[in-house]
Design a protein around this motif. Structure first.
Motif, PDB file in Angstrom:
ATOM      1  N   ASN A   1      -4.288   7.310 -23.695  1.00  0.00           N
ATOM      2  CA  ASN A   1      -4.272   6.400 -22.128  1.00  0.00           C
ATOM      3  C   ASN A   1      -4.384   7.417 -20.755  1.00  0.00           C
ATOM      4  OD1 ASN A   1      -3.787   4.092 -23.261  1.00  0.00           O
ATOM      5  ND2 ASN A   1      -1.479   4.889 -23.239  1.00  0.00           N
ATOM      6  N   ILE A   2      -3.749   8.861 -21.341  1.00  0.00           N
ATOM      7  CA  ILE A   2      -4.588   9.654 -20.522  1.00  0.00           C
ATOM      8  C   ILE A   2      -5.894  10.621 -20.364  1.00  0.00           C
ATOM      9  CG2 ILE A   2      -4.004  12.276 -20.238  1.00  0.00           C
ATOM     10  CD1 ILE A   2      -0.662  11.775 -21.271  1.00  0.00           C
ATOM     11  N   LEU A   3      -6.414  10.766 -21.187  1.00  0.00           N
ATOM     12  CA  LEU A   3      -7.194  11.037 -21.710  1.00  0.00           C
ATOM     13  C   LEU A   3      -8.752   9.855 -20.987  1.00  0.00           C
ATOM     14  CD1 LEU A   3      -7.304  12.874 -24.936  1.00  0.00           C
ATOM     15  CD2 LEU A   3      -7.533  14.118 -22.359  1.00  0.00           C
ATOM     16  N   ASN A   4      -8.126   8.738 -20.796  1.00  0.00           N
ATOM     17  CA  ASN A   4      -9.112   7.474 -20.362  1.00  0.00           C
ATOM     18  C   ASN A   4      -8.867   7.653 -19.148  1.00  0.00           C
ATOM     19  OD1 ASN A   4     -10.005   6.621 -23.279  1.00  0.00           O
ATOM     20  ND2 ASN A   4      -8.565   5.819 -23.976  1.00  0.00           N
ATOM     21  N   LYS A   5      -7.923   7.796 -19.119  1.00  0.00           N
ATOM     22  CA  LYS A   5      -8.037   7.867 -17.448  1.00  0.00           C
ATOM     23  C   LYS A   5      -8.255   8.625 -16.658  1.00  0.00           C
ATOM     24  CE  LYS A   5      -3.175   5.654 -16.761  1.00  0.00           C
ATOM     25  NZ  LYS A   5      -2.095   6.662 -16.336  1.00  0.00           N
TER      26      LYS A   5
ATOM     27  N   LYS B   1       5.544  18.632 -25.574  1.00  0.00           N
ATOM     28  CA  LYS B   1       5.340  17.472 -24.894  1.00  0.00           C
ATOM     29  C   LYS B   1       6.925  17.837 -24.585  1.00  0.00           C
ATOM     30  CE  LYS B   1       3.277  16.161 -29.596  1.00  0.00           C
ATOM     31  NZ  LYS B   1       3.556  15.868 -30.944  1.00  0.00           N
ATOM     32  N   PRO B   2       7.631  16.171 -24.498  1.00  0.00           N
ATOM     33  CA  PRO B   2       6.713  15.053 -23.779  1.00  0.00           C
ATOM     34  C   PRO B   2       5.658  15.357 -22.594  1.00  0.00           C
ATOM     35  CG  PRO B   2       8.848  15.171 -22.766  1.00  0.00           C
ATOM     36  CD  PRO B   2       8.530  16.417 -23.129  1.00  0.00           C
ATOM     37  N   PHE B   3       4.248  14.831 -23.113  1.00  0.00           N
ATOM     38  CA  PHE B   3       3.352  15.529 -21.896  1.00  0.00           C
ATOM     39  C   PHE B   3       3.205  15.062 -20.668  1.00  0.00           C
ATOM     40  CE2 PHE B   3       1.130  14.256 -26.026  1.00  0.00           C
ATOM     41  CZ  PHE B   3       0.714  15.232 -26.919  1.00  0.00           C
ATOM     42  N   ASP B   4       2.908  16.043 -19.729  1.00  0.00           N
ATOM     43  CA  ASP B   4       3.147  15.681 -18.311  1.00  0.00           C
ATOM     44  C   ASP B   4       1.841  15.330 -18.316  1.00  0.00           C
ATOM     45  OD1 ASP B   4       4.001  15.674 -15.420  1.00  0.00           O
ATOM     46  OD2 ASP B   4       1.995  17.854 -15.843  1.00  0.00           O
ATOM     47  N   GLU B   5       1.237  14.282 -17.373  1.00  0.00           N
ATOM     48  CA  GLU B   5      -0.310  13.812 -16.805  1.00  0.00           C
ATOM     49  C   GLU B   5      -1.539  14.480 -16.259  1.00  0.00           C
ATOM     50  OE1 GLU B   5      -2.674   9.708 -15.543  1.00  0.00           O
ATOM     51  OE2 GLU B   5      -0.488   9.405 -16.968  1.00  0.00           O
TER      52      GLU B   5
ATOM     53  N   ARG C   1      -0.812  17.655 -16.176  1.00  0.00           N
ATOM     54  CA  ARG C   1      -0.409  19.121 -17.131  1.00  0.00           C
ATOM     55  C   ARG C   1      -2.046  19.187 -18.096  1.00  0.00           C
ATOM     56  NH1 ARG C   1      -1.682  23.459 -18.874  1.00  0.00           N
ATOM     57  NH2 ARG C   1      -1.119  24.191 -20.373  1.00  0.00           N
ATOM     58  N   VAL C   2      -2.200  17.348 -18.787  1.00  0.00           N
ATOM     59  CA  VAL C   2      -2.404  17.702 -20.154  1.00  0.00           C
ATOM     60  C   VAL C   2      -4.543  17.734 -19.134  1.00  0.00           C
ATOM     61  CG1 VAL C   2      -4.001  16.013 -20.958  1.00  0.00           C
ATOM     62  CG2 VAL C   2      -1.270  16.440 -21.110  1.00  0.00           C
ATOM     63  N   ILE C   3      -4.345  16.655 -17.948  1.00  0.00           N
ATOM     64  CA  ILE C   3      -5.432  16.943 -17.322  1.00  0.00           C
ATOM     65  C   ILE C   3      -6.075  18.294 -16.747  1.00  0.00           C
ATOM     66  CG2 ILE C   3      -7.390  15.968 -15.721  1.00  0.00           C
ATOM     67  CD1 ILE C   3      -6.234  13.849 -17.854  1.00  0.00           C
ATOM     68  N   GLU C   4      -5.187  18.958 -15.896  1.00  0.00           N
ATOM     69  CA  GLU C   4      -5.779  20.940 -15.703  1.00  0.00           C
ATOM     70  C   GLU C   4      -5.534  20.961 -17.174  1.00  0.00           C
ATOM     71  OE1 GLU C   4      -2.339  24.072 -15.244  1.00  0.00           O
ATOM     72  OE2 GLU C   4      -2.033  22.099 -13.861  1.00  0.00           O
ATOM     73  N   ALA C   5      -5.150  21.152 -18.350  1.00  0.00           N
ATOM     74  CA  ALA C   5      -5.852  22.040 -18.993  1.00  0.00           C
ATOM     75  C   ALA C   5      -7.030  21.861 -19.887  1.00  0.00           C
ATOM     76  CB  ALA C   5      -4.434  22.072 -20.554  1.00  0.00           C
ATOM     77  N   ILE C   6      -7.170  20.433 -20.103  1.00  0.00           N
ATOM     78  CA  ILE C   6      -8.032  20.040 -20.706  1.00  0.00           C
ATOM     79  C   ILE C   6      -9.429  20.502 -20.007  1.00  0.00           C
ATOM     80  CG2 ILE C   6      -9.890  17.738 -20.926  1.00  0.00           C
ATOM     81  CD1 ILE C   6      -7.227  16.532 -22.642  1.00  0.00           C
ATOM     82  N   THR C   7      -9.198  20.415 -18.884  1.00  0.00           N
ATOM     83  CA  THR C   7     -10.624  20.440 -17.678  1.00  0.00           C
ATOM     84  C   THR C   7     -10.841  22.120 -17.663  1.00  0.00           C
ATOM     85  OG1 THR C   7      -9.745  18.449 -16.174  1.00  0.00           O
ATOM     86  CG2 THR C   7     -11.160  20.215 -15.024  1.00  0.00           C
ATOM     87  N   ARG C   8      -9.419  23.058 -17.197  1.00  0.00           N
ATOM     88  CA  ARG C   8      -9.926  24.007 -17.726  1.00  0.00           C
ATOM     89  C   ARG C   8     -10.598  24.296 -18.736  1.00  0.00           C
ATOM     90  NH1 ARG C   8      -4.509  26.159 -16.528  1.00  0.00           N
ATOM     91  NH2 ARG C   8      -4.681  26.005 -18.295  1.00  0.00           N
ATOM     92  N   VAL C   9     -10.078  24.173 -20.033  1.00  0.00           N
ATOM     93  CA  VAL C   9     -10.677  24.694 -21.455  1.00  0.00           C
ATOM     94  C   VAL C   9     -12.474  24.388 -21.926  1.00  0.00           C
ATOM     95  CG1 VAL C   9     -10.653  24.192 -23.925  1.00  0.00           C
ATOM     96  CG2 VAL C   9      -8.964  24.827 -22.605  1.00  0.00           C
ATOM     97  N   LEU C  10     -12.833  23.065 -20.718  1.00  0.00           N
ATOM     98  CA  LEU C  10     -13.935  22.282 -21.307  1.00  0.00           C
ATOM     99  C   LEU C  10     -14.847  24.041 -20.280  1.00  0.00           C
ATOM    100  CD1 LEU C  10     -13.710  18.799 -21.222  1.00  0.00           C
ATOM    101  CD2 LEU C  10     -14.078  20.608 -23.305  1.00  0.00           C
ATOM    102  N   ALA C  11     -14.932  24.447 -19.186  1.00  0.00           N
ATOM    103  CA  ALA C  11     -15.174  25.149 -18.482  1.00  0.00           C
ATOM    104  C   ALA C  11     -15.666  25.703 -18.655  1.00  0.00           C
ATOM    105  CB  ALA C  11     -14.065  25.061 -16.682  1.00  0.00           C
TER     106      ALA C  11
END
Length: 120
Positions: A19-23, A103-107, A109-119
């Motif tokens: 859900n977090i990733l789809n958003k 966990k529990p996931f902070d929305e 923080r999840v998006i921030e980590a994924i954006t940084r790693v993908l960059a």
């Protein structure tokens, strides 16, 4: 759109992350329930990034991470752990994990980590 594989033995956690990733406008290309499935699905799907739970049956996240990194050195993997699993998280980072989320996931923080790693 980045393609992401979610690996967690808890269905609720996979759903939450999905859900977090789809958003966040990411495409969830697969969900694995354990480390063995994670390795198979990575080979098949070649996702841009993997969120990998640390503690799972059959093969834990650190073992799966090592196996994926051995075959695909450029794999981008973010570990997901509950508080109190620091030792395994450190081992995962040493084995090539790019980051970790707690966990529990902070929305955000999840998006921030994924954006940084993908960059990277």
């Amino acid at each position: 759109m980045a393609r992401i594989l979610i690996v967690d033995d808890a269905k609720f956690m996979r759903m939450t992350l999905s859900n977090i990733l789809n958003k966040g406008s990411y495409e969830v290309v697969g969900e694995a329930q354990n480390g063995m499935e994670a390795v198979e699905m990575y080979e098949e799907l070649k996702p841009d990034l993997v969120t990998m739970d640390v503690t799972m049956p059959e093969k834990n996240g650190v073992e799966a991470l090592k196996e994926i990194k051995e075959k695909f050195p450029d794999a981008k993997i973010i570990m997901c752990s509950a508080i109190g699993q620091q030792k395994m998280v450190v081992e995962a980072i040493e084995a090539g994990a790019k980051d970790f989320i707690v966990k529990p996931f902070d929305e955000s923080r999840v998006i921030e980590a994924i954006t940084r790693v993908l960059a990277k």
